[in-house]
Design a protein around this motif. Structure first.
Motif, PDB file in Angstrom:
ATOM      1  N   LEU A  26       0.859  -1.178   0.000  1.00  0.00           N
ATOM      2  CA  LEU A  26       0.000   0.000   0.000  1.00  0.00           C
ATOM      3  C   LEU A  26       0.893   1.225   0.000  1.00  0.00           C
ATOM      4  N   GLN A  27       0.660   2.122  -0.934  1.00  0.00           N
ATOM      5  CA  GLN A  27       1.398   3.378  -0.976  1.00  0.00           C
ATOM      6  C   GLN A  27       0.402   4.518  -1.099  1.00  0.00           C
ATOM      7  N   VAL A  28       0.372   5.369  -0.077  1.00  0.00           N
ATOM      8  CA  VAL A  28      -0.478   6.552  -0.088  1.00  0.00           C
ATOM      9  C   VAL A  28       0.442   7.741  -0.270  1.00  0.00           C
ATOM     10  N   PRO A  29       0.247   8.519  -1.333  1.00  0.00           N
ATOM     11  CA  PRO A  29       1.137   9.648  -1.589  1.00  0.00           C
ATOM     12  C   PRO A  29       1.134  10.650  -0.444  1.00  0.00           C
ATOM     13  N   PHE A  34      -6.461  13.361   3.535  1.00  0.00           N
ATOM     14  CA  PHE A  34      -7.182  12.108   3.354  1.00  0.00           C
ATOM     15  C   PHE A  34      -8.307  12.261   2.339  1.00  0.00           C
ATOM     16  N   ALA A  35      -8.949  13.431   2.314  1.00  0.00           N
ATOM     17  CA  ALA A  35     -10.047  13.652   1.368  1.00  0.00           C
ATOM     18  C   ALA A  35      -9.555  13.655  -0.074  1.00  0.00           C
ATOM     19  N   ASP A  36      -8.230  13.765  -0.288  1.00  0.00           N
ATOM     20  CA  ASP A  36      -7.675  13.713  -1.646  1.00  0.00           C
ATOM     21  C   ASP A  36      -7.600  12.289  -2.184  1.00  0.00           C
ATOM     22  N   ILE A  37      -7.789  11.296  -1.323  1.00  0.00           N
ATOM     23  CA  ILE A  37      -7.752   9.893  -1.750  1.00  0.00           C
ATOM     24  C   ILE A  37      -9.094   9.570  -2.403  1.00  0.00           C
ATOM     25  N   MET A  38      -9.059   9.031  -3.608  1.00  0.00           N
ATOM     26  CA  MET A  38     -10.286   8.715  -4.325  1.00  0.00           C
ATOM     27  C   MET A  38     -11.173   7.800  -3.482  1.00  0.00           C
ATOM     28  N   GLY A  39     -12.424   8.182  -3.349  1.00  0.00           N
ATOM     29  CA  GLY A  39     -13.380   7.375  -2.605  1.00  0.00           C
ATOM     30  C   GLY A  39     -13.501   7.760  -1.145  1.00  0.00           C
ATOM     31  N   VAL A  40     -12.727   8.752  -0.700  1.00  0.00           N
ATOM     32  CA  VAL A  40     -12.784   9.205   0.689  1.00  0.00           C
ATOM     33  C   VAL A  40     -13.389  10.600   0.710  1.00  0.00           C
ATOM     34  N   LYS A  49      -8.032  15.376  11.240  1.00  0.00           N
ATOM     35  CA  LYS A  49      -8.210  13.962  10.885  1.00  0.00           C
ATOM     36  C   LYS A  49      -6.955  13.163  11.220  1.00  0.00           C
ATOM     37  N   ARG A  50      -7.162  11.882  11.463  1.00  0.00           N
ATOM     38  CA  ARG A  50      -6.071  10.924  11.623  1.00  0.00           C
ATOM     39  C   ARG A  50      -6.445   9.671  10.842  1.00  0.00           C
ATOM     40  N   LEU A  51      -5.449   9.052  10.272  1.00  0.00           N
ATOM     41  CA  LEU A  51      -5.652   7.792   9.554  1.00  0.00           C
ATOM     42  C   LEU A  51      -4.974   6.697  10.360  1.00  0.00           C
ATOM     43  N   ASP A  69      -2.048  15.721   7.524  1.00  0.00           N
ATOM     44  CA  ASP A  69      -1.010  16.254   6.638  1.00  0.00           C
ATOM     45  C   ASP A  69       0.111  15.216   6.529  1.00  0.00           C
ATOM     46  N   MET A  70      -0.304  14.019   6.206  1.00  0.00           N
ATOM     47  CA  MET A  70       0.573  12.851   6.258  1.00  0.00           C
ATOM     48  C   MET A  70       1.735  12.917   5.280  1.00  0.00           C
ATOM     49  N   GLU A  71       2.741  12.176   5.687  1.00  0.00           N
ATOM     50  CA  GLU A  71       3.866  11.936   4.797  1.00  0.00           C
ATOM     51  C   GLU A  71       3.506  10.729   3.943  1.00  0.00           C
ATOM     52  N   LEU A  72       4.406  10.331   3.093  1.00  0.00           N
ATOM     53  CA  LEU A  72       4.200   9.124   2.298  1.00  0.00           C
ATOM     54  C   LEU A  72       3.958   7.945   3.232  1.00  0.00           C
ATOM     55  N   LEU A  73       2.921   7.196   2.975  1.00  0.00           N
ATOM     56  CA  LEU A  73       2.638   5.981   3.741  1.00  0.00           C
ATOM     57  C   LEU A  73       2.926   4.800   2.843  1.00  0.00           C
ATOM     58  N   LYS A  74       3.830   3.946   3.273  1.00  0.00           N
ATOM     59  CA  LYS A  74       4.205   2.768   2.503  1.00  0.00           C
ATOM     60  C   LYS A  74       4.156   1.567   3.439  1.00  0.00           C
TER      61      LYS A  74
END
Length: 84
Positions: A26-29, A34-40, A49-51, A69-74
């Protein structure tokens, strides 16, 4: 019902995150909300917000929590492994 806002203010984003899995990772840019993620969606735009991602890798539980304001999540990452 997954995907619905629960009474305590959380939203299940399992399905949208599954679409970001490629080659079993899983890689989240980073530099996105979070609202920038398609489907969220963002049902409460005025709140922070927190993920929290909980997952199992090689039979071991893992968990990581990021701010909006997350960093890259891998994933997977050894540092996310929960103590047994």
């Amino acid at each position: 019902d997954p995907g619905q806002l629960a009474g305590d203010g959380w939203l299940d984003v399992t399905v949208p995150l599954q679409f970001l899995v490629e080659n079993s990772q899983l890689q989240v840019p980073g530099q996105a909300t979070f609202a920038d993620i398609m489907g969220v969606c963002d049902p409460r735009p005025e709140e922070e917000k927190r993920l929290r991602v909980q997952y199992t890798f090689q039979g071991l539980k893992h968990e990581v929590t990021l701010s909006d304001d997350m960093e890259l999540l891998k994933l997977p990452q050894p540092i996310h492994r929960c103590a047994s």
